[in-house]
Design an enzyme around this catalytic site. Structure first.
Site, PDB file in Angstrom:
ATOM      1  N   TYR A 129      85.808  37.503  49.793  1.00 59.79           N
ATOM      2  CA  TYR A 129      84.277  36.638  49.769  1.00 59.79           C
ATOM      3  C   TYR A 129      83.580  36.858  50.991  1.00 59.79           C
ATOM      4  CZ  TYR A 129      84.901  34.257  45.251  1.00 59.79           C
ATOM      5  OH  TYR A 129      85.188  33.786  44.035  1.00 59.79           O
ATOM      6  N   SER A 140      93.562  36.811  46.862  1.00 57.71           N
ATOM      7  CA  SER A 140      92.431  36.140  46.939  1.00 57.71           C
ATOM      8  C   SER A 140      92.033  35.668  48.342  1.00 57.71           C
ATOM      9  CB  SER A 140      92.398  34.934  45.999  1.00 57.71           C
ATOM     10  OG  SER A 140      91.341  34.029  46.090  1.00 57.71           O
ATOM     11  N   HIS A 154      83.610  37.161  36.013  1.00 62.94           N
ATOM     12  CA  HIS A 154      84.135  36.150  36.696  1.00 62.94           C
ATOM     13  C   HIS A 154      85.067  35.051  35.552  1.00 62.94           C
ATOM     14  CE1 HIS A 154      84.288  34.250  40.788  1.00 62.94           C
ATOM     15  NE2 HIS A 154      85.125  33.588  40.467  1.00 62.94           N
ATOM     16  N   LYS A 170      83.467  43.604  42.617  1.00 59.55           N
ATOM     17  CA  LYS A 170      84.002  42.991  41.166  1.00 59.55           C
ATOM     18  C   LYS A 170      82.780  42.072  40.834  1.00 59.55           C
ATOM     19  CE  LYS A 170      87.423  39.360  40.127  1.00 59.55           C
ATOM     20  NZ  LYS A 170      86.657  38.182  39.942  1.00 59.55           N
ATOM     21  N   THR A 199      83.843  40.452  45.634  1.00 62.47           N
ATOM     22  CA  THR A 199      83.240  39.708  44.789  1.00 62.47           C
ATOM     23  C   THR A 199      81.612  39.611  45.053  1.00 62.47           C
ATOM     24  OG1 THR A 199      85.115  38.267  44.396  1.00 62.47           O
ATOM     25  CG2 THR A 199      83.281  37.576  43.594  1.00 62.47           C
TER      26      THR A 199
END
Ligand code: GLV
Length: 363
Positions: free
Chosen positions: A131, A109, A255, A231, A157
Protein backbone atom coordinates in the site's frame (compact mmCIF):
# COMPACT_ATOMS: atom_id res chain seq x y z
CA UNK A 1 -19.88 -29.88 8.13
CA UNK A 2 -17.07 -31.98 9.54
CA UNK A 3 -14.52 -29.41 10.72
CA UNK A 4 -11.83 -32.10 10.80
CA UNK A 5 -12.12 -32.89 7.13
CA UNK A 6 -13.91 -30.37 4.97
CA UNK A 7 -14.31 -31.75 1.45
CA UNK A 8 -13.98 -28.48 -0.42
CA UNK A 9 -13.21 -24.79 0.04
CA UNK A 10 -16.83 -23.88 0.76
CA UNK A 11 -16.87 -26.36 3.63
CA UNK A 12 -13.69 -24.78 4.98
CA UNK A 13 -15.52 -21.46 5.01
CA UNK A 14 -18.48 -22.96 6.85
CA UNK A 15 -16.16 -24.59 9.37
CA UNK A 16 -14.26 -21.32 9.85
CA UNK A 17 -17.52 -19.45 10.45
CA UNK A 18 -18.09 -21.62 13.51
CA UNK A 19 -14.56 -21.02 14.84
CA UNK A 20 -13.75 -17.36 14.17
CA UNK A 21 -15.25 -14.49 16.20
CA UNK A 22 -18.12 -12.92 14.27
CA UNK A 23 -16.58 -9.49 13.68
CA UNK A 24 -13.37 -11.04 12.35
CA UNK A 25 -15.28 -13.50 10.17
CA UNK A 26 -17.45 -10.73 8.77
CA UNK A 27 -14.40 -8.58 8.05
CA UNK A 28 -12.79 -11.34 6.01
CA UNK A 29 -15.93 -12.70 4.35
CA UNK A 30 -17.74 -9.46 3.68
CA UNK A 31 -17.81 -7.16 0.71
CA UNK A 32 -18.80 -3.58 0.02
CA UNK A 33 -22.34 -2.27 -0.30
CA UNK A 34 -24.90 -4.82 -1.43
CA UNK A 35 -22.09 -7.32 -2.16
CA UNK A 36 -23.13 -7.47 -5.81
CA UNK A 37 -19.50 -7.68 -6.95
CA UNK A 38 -18.65 -10.18 -4.23
CA UNK A 39 -21.36 -12.52 -5.58
CA UNK A 40 -20.56 -11.77 -9.22
CA UNK A 41 -16.93 -12.79 -8.79
CA UNK A 42 -18.24 -16.31 -8.13
CA UNK A 43 -21.19 -16.21 -10.49
CA UNK A 44 -18.95 -15.24 -13.41
CA UNK A 45 -17.31 -18.66 -13.23
CA UNK A 46 -20.68 -20.36 -13.54
CA UNK A 47 -21.38 -18.58 -16.83
CA UNK A 48 -18.62 -20.65 -18.48
CA UNK A 49 -18.69 -24.31 -19.35
CA UNK A 50 -15.85 -26.65 -20.17
CA UNK A 51 -15.69 -28.63 -23.40
CA UNK A 52 -13.80 -31.79 -22.49
CA UNK A 53 -12.05 -33.84 -25.14
CA UNK A 54 -11.76 -37.61 -24.98
CA UNK A 55 -9.34 -40.33 -26.05
CA UNK A 56 -6.53 -37.77 -26.08
CA UNK A 57 -3.96 -40.07 -24.54
CA UNK A 58 -3.59 -37.65 -21.64
CA UNK A 59 -1.83 -39.23 -18.69
CA UNK A 60 -0.67 -38.10 -15.27
CA UNK A 61 -1.67 -34.41 -14.78
CA UNK A 62 1.19 -31.92 -14.50
CA UNK A 63 0.33 -28.69 -12.72
CA UNK A 64 3.73 -27.06 -12.36
CA UNK A 65 4.21 -23.67 -13.98
CA UNK A 66 6.05 -20.41 -13.42
CA UNK A 67 4.82 -16.94 -12.51
CA UNK A 68 7.03 -13.98 -13.42
CA UNK A 69 9.81 -16.50 -13.82
CA UNK A 70 9.32 -18.13 -10.40
CA UNK A 71 8.66 -21.86 -10.37
CA UNK A 72 5.36 -22.87 -8.79
CA UNK A 73 3.92 -26.33 -8.20
CA UNK A 74 0.50 -25.18 -9.47
CA UNK A 75 -1.00 -22.03 -11.03
CA UNK A 76 -2.25 -20.71 -7.69
CA UNK A 77 -0.74 -18.02 -5.47
CA UNK A 78 -1.60 -16.83 -2.01
CA UNK A 79 -3.29 -13.45 -2.51
CA UNK A 80 -2.27 -10.65 -0.19
CA UNK A 81 -4.78 -10.22 2.62
CA UNK A 82 -4.61 -8.40 5.91
CA UNK A 83 -4.24 -9.64 9.49
CA UNK A 84 -4.00 -13.43 9.35
CA UNK A 85 -3.79 -13.39 13.16
CA UNK A 86 -7.50 -12.55 13.18
CA UNK A 87 -8.20 -16.19 12.45
CA UNK A 88 -5.22 -18.02 13.98
CA UNK A 89 -2.51 -16.98 16.44
CA UNK A 90 0.25 -18.13 14.08
CA UNK A 91 -1.12 -15.77 11.42
CA UNK A 92 1.22 -15.10 8.52
CA UNK A 93 3.90 -17.39 9.96
CA UNK A 94 1.50 -20.25 9.28
CA UNK A 95 0.19 -19.05 5.93
CA UNK A 96 3.71 -18.46 4.63
CA UNK A 97 4.79 -21.89 5.87
CA UNK A 98 1.81 -23.55 4.19
CA UNK A 99 2.59 -21.83 0.88
CA UNK A 100 6.20 -23.02 1.10
CA UNK A 101 5.09 -26.59 1.82
CA UNK A 102 2.63 -26.45 -1.09
CA UNK A 103 5.31 -25.06 -3.41
CA UNK A 104 3.39 -21.90 -4.30
CA UNK A 105 4.20 -18.20 -4.28
CA UNK A 106 3.16 -16.33 -1.15
CA UNK A 107 2.10 -12.69 -1.31
CA UNK A 108 2.73 -10.87 1.96
CA UNK A 109 0.44 -7.98 2.81
CA UNK A 110 1.55 -4.54 3.98
CA UNK A 111 -1.21 -5.04 6.55
CA UNK A 112 0.23 -8.30 7.85
CA UNK A 113 -0.03 -9.02 11.55
CA UNK A 114 3.56 -10.31 11.73
CA UNK A 115 6.42 -8.23 10.33
CA UNK A 116 8.13 -8.85 6.99
CA UNK A 117 11.33 -10.05 8.64
CA UNK A 118 9.52 -12.68 10.72
CA UNK A 119 7.38 -14.02 7.88
CA UNK A 120 9.92 -14.08 5.06
CA UNK A 121 12.01 -16.96 6.49
CA UNK A 122 8.86 -19.13 6.66
CA UNK A 123 7.93 -18.60 3.02
CA UNK A 124 9.40 -20.12 -0.09
CA UNK A 125 9.27 -17.70 -3.01
CA UNK A 126 7.27 -14.64 -1.96
CA UNK A 127 6.04 -11.31 -3.25
CA UNK A 128 5.29 -8.20 -1.27
CA UNK A 129 1.99 -6.33 -1.53
CA UNK A 130 2.45 -2.61 -1.11
CA UNK A 131 0.00 0.00 0.00
CA UNK A 132 1.48 3.35 -0.96
CA UNK A 133 1.50 5.38 2.22
CA UNK A 134 0.87 9.08 2.08
CA UNK A 135 4.24 9.45 3.75
CA UNK A 136 6.56 8.38 0.94
CA UNK A 137 9.44 7.78 3.37
CA UNK A 138 7.31 5.03 4.93
CA UNK A 139 6.57 3.65 1.48
CA UNK A 140 10.25 3.60 0.51
CA UNK A 141 11.17 1.87 3.72
CA UNK A 142 8.58 -0.87 3.17
CA UNK A 143 9.96 -1.47 -0.32
CA UNK A 144 13.54 -1.55 0.95
CA UNK A 145 12.63 -3.98 3.73
CA UNK A 146 10.77 -6.27 1.32
CA UNK A 147 13.77 -6.29 -1.02
CA UNK A 148 16.21 -6.93 1.81
CA UNK A 149 14.07 -9.80 3.12
CA UNK A 150 13.97 -11.49 -0.29
CA UNK A 151 10.73 -10.54 -2.02
CA UNK A 152 10.79 -11.30 -5.73
CA UNK A 153 8.02 -8.95 -6.89
CA UNK A 154 6.21 -5.86 -5.70
CA UNK A 155 2.42 -6.06 -5.96
CA UNK A 156 1.02 -2.54 -5.71
CA UNK A 157 -2.63 -2.19 -4.78
CA UNK A 158 -4.16 0.47 -7.03
CA UNK A 159 -7.86 0.13 -6.26
CA UNK A 160 -7.90 1.58 -2.74
CA UNK A 161 -7.72 5.39 -2.73
CA UNK A 162 -10.10 4.99 0.19
CA UNK A 163 -11.44 1.87 1.84
CA UNK A 164 -14.75 0.65 0.43
CA UNK A 165 -17.80 0.79 2.66
CA UNK A 166 -18.24 -2.66 4.11
CA UNK A 167 -21.45 -2.46 6.01
CA UNK A 168 -20.78 -5.49 8.20
CA UNK A 169 -17.67 -3.74 9.53
CA UNK A 170 -19.68 -0.58 10.13
CA UNK A 171 -22.30 -2.54 12.04
CA UNK A 172 -19.70 -4.48 14.03
CA UNK A 173 -17.59 -1.35 14.64
CA UNK A 174 -14.75 -3.51 13.44
CA UNK A 175 -11.41 -2.93 15.11
CA UNK A 176 -8.38 -5.13 15.70
CA UNK A 177 -8.50 -7.36 18.77
CA UNK A 178 -5.73 -7.11 21.35
CA UNK A 179 -2.47 -8.44 19.94
CA UNK A 180 -3.35 -7.88 16.29
CA UNK A 181 -1.71 -4.88 14.63
CA UNK A 182 -0.26 -3.57 11.38
CA UNK A 183 2.88 -5.32 12.60
CA UNK A 184 5.17 -3.82 9.97
CA UNK A 185 5.15 -0.49 11.79
CA UNK A 186 6.42 0.81 15.10
CA UNK A 187 4.68 4.17 15.32
CA UNK A 188 1.14 3.96 16.72
CA UNK A 189 -0.34 6.01 13.82
CA UNK A 190 0.62 3.27 11.40
CA UNK A 191 0.57 0.29 13.75
CA UNK A 192 -2.85 0.65 15.31
CA UNK A 193 -6.28 0.73 13.77
CA UNK A 194 -8.15 3.55 15.51
CA UNK A 195 -11.22 2.41 17.39
CA UNK A 196 -14.28 3.99 15.84
CA UNK A 197 -17.34 4.29 18.01
CA UNK A 198 -19.34 5.11 14.90
CA UNK A 199 -18.31 2.33 12.54
CA UNK A 200 -15.43 0.53 10.88
CA UNK A 201 -12.01 1.23 12.38
CA UNK A 202 -10.35 0.38 9.07
CA UNK A 203 -12.28 3.17 7.37
CA UNK A 204 -10.64 5.63 9.78
CA UNK A 205 -7.10 4.33 9.20
CA UNK A 206 -6.22 7.12 6.81
CA UNK A 207 -2.58 6.35 6.13
CA UNK A 208 -2.88 5.18 2.53
CA UNK A 209 -2.28 7.67 -0.27
CA UNK A 210 -5.67 8.63 -1.61
CA UNK A 211 -4.40 10.37 -4.74
CA UNK A 212 -2.33 8.06 -6.92
CA UNK A 213 -1.39 8.62 -10.54
CA UNK A 214 0.28 6.59 -13.25
CA UNK A 215 3.43 8.60 -12.53
CA UNK A 216 3.46 6.98 -9.08
CA UNK A 217 3.78 3.60 -10.77
CA UNK A 218 6.80 4.94 -12.67
CA UNK A 219 8.17 6.25 -9.39
CA UNK A 220 7.80 2.84 -7.76
CA UNK A 221 9.49 1.13 -10.67
CA UNK A 222 12.33 3.65 -10.28
CA UNK A 223 12.94 2.92 -6.59
CA UNK A 224 12.97 -0.88 -6.79
CA UNK A 225 14.77 -3.56 -8.73
CA UNK A 226 11.73 -5.82 -8.24
CA UNK A 227 9.14 -6.25 -10.99
CA UNK A 228 6.16 -4.00 -10.24
CA UNK A 229 2.76 -5.69 -10.52
CA UNK A 230 -0.30 -3.45 -10.12
CA UNK A 231 -3.22 -5.18 -8.42
CA UNK A 232 -6.80 -4.05 -8.91
CA UNK A 233 -7.02 -3.44 -12.65
CA UNK A 234 -10.31 -4.13 -14.47
CA UNK A 235 -10.39 -1.79 -17.48
CA UNK A 236 -8.50 -2.92 -20.61
CA UNK A 237 -7.29 0.66 -21.13
CA UNK A 238 -5.80 0.62 -17.64
CA UNK A 239 -4.00 -2.62 -18.48
CA UNK A 240 -2.46 -0.89 -21.54
CA UNK A 241 -1.47 2.11 -19.41
CA UNK A 242 0.01 -0.18 -16.78
CA UNK A 243 2.32 -1.65 -19.41
CA UNK A 244 3.35 1.83 -20.54
CA UNK A 245 4.17 2.67 -16.94
CA UNK A 246 6.44 -0.24 -16.27
CA UNK A 247 4.12 -3.00 -15.04
CA UNK A 248 5.68 -6.43 -15.43
CA UNK A 249 2.52 -8.31 -14.53
CA UNK A 250 -1.08 -7.38 -13.70
CA UNK A 251 -3.48 -8.69 -11.07
CA UNK A 252 -6.99 -8.49 -12.50
CA UNK A 253 -9.00 -7.88 -9.35
CA UNK A 254 -11.79 -5.88 -7.73
CA UNK A 255 -10.31 -6.46 -4.27
CA UNK A 256 -12.66 -9.35 -3.62
CA UNK A 257 -15.72 -7.13 -3.97
CA UNK A 258 -14.53 -5.05 -1.02
CA UNK A 259 -14.07 -1.74 -2.84
CA UNK A 260 -16.46 -0.50 -5.54
CA UNK A 261 -19.68 -2.47 -5.33
CA UNK A 262 -21.03 -3.19 -8.83
CA UNK A 263 -17.49 -3.20 -10.21
CA UNK A 264 -17.24 -5.79 -12.97
CA UNK A 265 -16.47 -9.37 -11.92
CA UNK A 266 -12.77 -10.14 -12.16
CA UNK A 267 -13.31 -13.10 -14.50
CA UNK A 268 -15.56 -10.97 -16.73
CA UNK A 269 -12.77 -8.41 -17.12
CA UNK A 270 -10.11 -11.02 -17.89
CA UNK A 271 -10.69 -11.82 -21.60
CA UNK A 272 -10.70 -8.16 -22.66
CA UNK A 273 -7.61 -7.46 -20.59
CA UNK A 274 -5.88 -10.48 -22.09
CA UNK A 275 -6.69 -9.09 -25.55
CA UNK A 276 -5.38 -5.63 -24.59
CA UNK A 277 -2.16 -6.96 -23.12
CA UNK A 278 -1.70 -9.47 -25.95
CA UNK A 279 0.97 -11.53 -24.21
CA UNK A 280 3.15 -8.58 -23.19
CA UNK A 281 2.91 -9.49 -19.51
CA UNK A 282 1.51 -12.24 -17.35
CA UNK A 283 -1.98 -11.83 -15.89
CA UNK A 284 -3.15 -13.08 -12.53
CA UNK A 285 -6.85 -13.53 -11.89
CA UNK A 286 -8.01 -12.69 -8.37
CA UNK A 287 -11.56 -13.14 -7.12
CA UNK A 288 -14.05 -15.95 -6.77
CA UNK A 289 -11.81 -18.96 -7.30
CA UNK A 290 -13.18 -21.77 -5.13
CA UNK A 291 -12.84 -24.88 -7.31
CA UNK A 292 -10.10 -26.50 -9.33
CA UNK A 293 -12.13 -26.12 -12.49
CA UNK A 294 -12.32 -22.36 -11.80
CA UNK A 295 -8.55 -22.28 -12.16
CA UNK A 296 -8.77 -23.93 -15.58
CA UNK A 297 -11.45 -21.43 -16.67
CA UNK A 298 -9.21 -18.54 -15.63
CA UNK A 299 -6.25 -20.02 -17.51
CA UNK A 300 -8.41 -20.56 -20.59
CA UNK A 301 -9.50 -16.91 -20.51
CA UNK A 302 -5.96 -15.57 -20.32
CA UNK A 303 -4.56 -15.86 -16.80
CA UNK A 304 -1.13 -17.31 -16.10
CA UNK A 305 -2.32 -18.21 -12.61
CA UNK A 306 -4.94 -17.30 -10.02
CA UNK A 307 -4.68 -15.93 -6.52
CA UNK A 308 -6.86 -16.98 -3.61
CA UNK A 309 -7.60 -14.69 -0.66
CA UNK A 310 -10.44 -15.56 1.69
CA UNK A 311 -9.84 -19.35 1.53
CA UNK A 312 -6.39 -18.73 3.03
CA UNK A 313 -8.10 -17.45 6.16
CA UNK A 314 -10.48 -20.42 6.22
CA UNK A 315 -7.67 -22.95 6.02
CA UNK A 316 -5.79 -21.19 8.81
CA UNK A 317 -8.88 -20.91 10.98
CA UNK A 318 -9.62 -24.61 10.70
CA UNK A 319 -6.13 -25.94 11.34
CA UNK A 320 -3.35 -23.35 11.25
CA UNK A 321 -0.49 -24.16 8.91
CA UNK A 322 -1.50 -27.82 8.54
CA UNK A 323 -5.11 -26.83 7.88
CA UNK A 324 -4.06 -24.51 5.11
CA UNK A 325 -1.77 -27.13 3.59
CA UNK A 326 -4.77 -29.51 3.48
CA UNK A 327 -6.90 -26.85 1.81
CA UNK A 328 -4.24 -26.17 -0.80
CA UNK A 329 -3.83 -29.89 -1.46
CA UNK A 330 -7.60 -30.22 -1.92
CA UNK A 331 -7.49 -27.44 -4.49
CA UNK A 332 -4.50 -29.06 -6.18
CA UNK A 333 -6.35 -32.38 -6.41
CA UNK A 334 -9.38 -30.62 -7.90
CA UNK A 335 -7.24 -28.91 -10.55
CA UNK A 336 -5.62 -32.23 -11.44
CA UNK A 337 -9.01 -33.95 -11.64
CA UNK A 338 -10.52 -31.23 -13.84
CA UNK A 339 -7.49 -31.26 -16.11
CA UNK A 340 -7.54 -35.01 -16.55
CA UNK A 341 -11.30 -35.13 -17.12
CA UNK A 342 -10.86 -32.41 -19.75
CA UNK A 343 -8.55 -34.69 -21.69
CA UNK A 344 -5.39 -32.73 -20.88
CA UNK A 345 -2.34 -33.60 -18.84
CA UNK A 346 -0.52 -30.30 -18.45
CA UNK A 347 -1.79 -26.88 -17.37
CA UNK A 348 0.27 -25.45 -20.23
CA UNK A 349 -2.16 -27.14 -22.65
CA UNK A 350 -5.13 -25.10 -21.47
CA UNK A 351 -6.28 -22.76 -24.24
CA UNK A 352 -9.30 -20.63 -24.99
CA UNK A 353 -11.00 -23.54 -26.72
CA UNK A 354 -11.39 -25.36 -23.41
CA UNK A 355 -14.29 -23.09 -22.37
CA UNK A 356 -17.47 -21.69 -23.85
CA UNK A 357 -20.30 -19.55 -22.46
CA UNK A 358 -23.24 -21.53 -21.08
CA UNK A 359 -25.81 -22.46 -23.70
CA UNK A 360 -25.91 -24.72 -26.71
CA UNK A 361 -22.75 -25.35 -28.70
CA UNK A 362 -22.67 -23.84 -32.14
CA UNK A 363 -22.26 -26.40 -34.88
C1 GLV B 1 -7.72 -4.57 3.16
O1 GLV B 1 -7.02 -4.45 2.20
C2 GLV B 1 -9.07 -5.00 3.07
O2 GLV B 1 -9.55 -5.23 1.94
O3 GLV B 1 -9.71 -5.14 4.11
Amino acid sequence: VNAEAPLNLAEYEAAAAALVPKAAFDYVAGGAGDEVTLRENRAAFDRWRVLPRVLTGAGEPRLATSVLGTEASMPVLVAPSAFHKLVHPDGELASAGAARRAGIVYTMSTAASYPIEAVAPRAGAWWFQLYVYRDRAITRELVARAEAAGASALVVTVDTPIVGRREADERNRFSLPFGVTFANFDRPEQREMPANAEGSGLATYVQFESVLRWSDLDWLASITRLPVVPKGILAPDDARLALEHGARGIVVSNHGGRQLDSAVAALDALPAIAAAVDGRCELLLDGGVRRGVDVLKALALGARAVTIGRPIHWGLAVGGEDGLVRLLELLRAEIALALQLSGLDDVAQVTRSLVLPTGPLSA
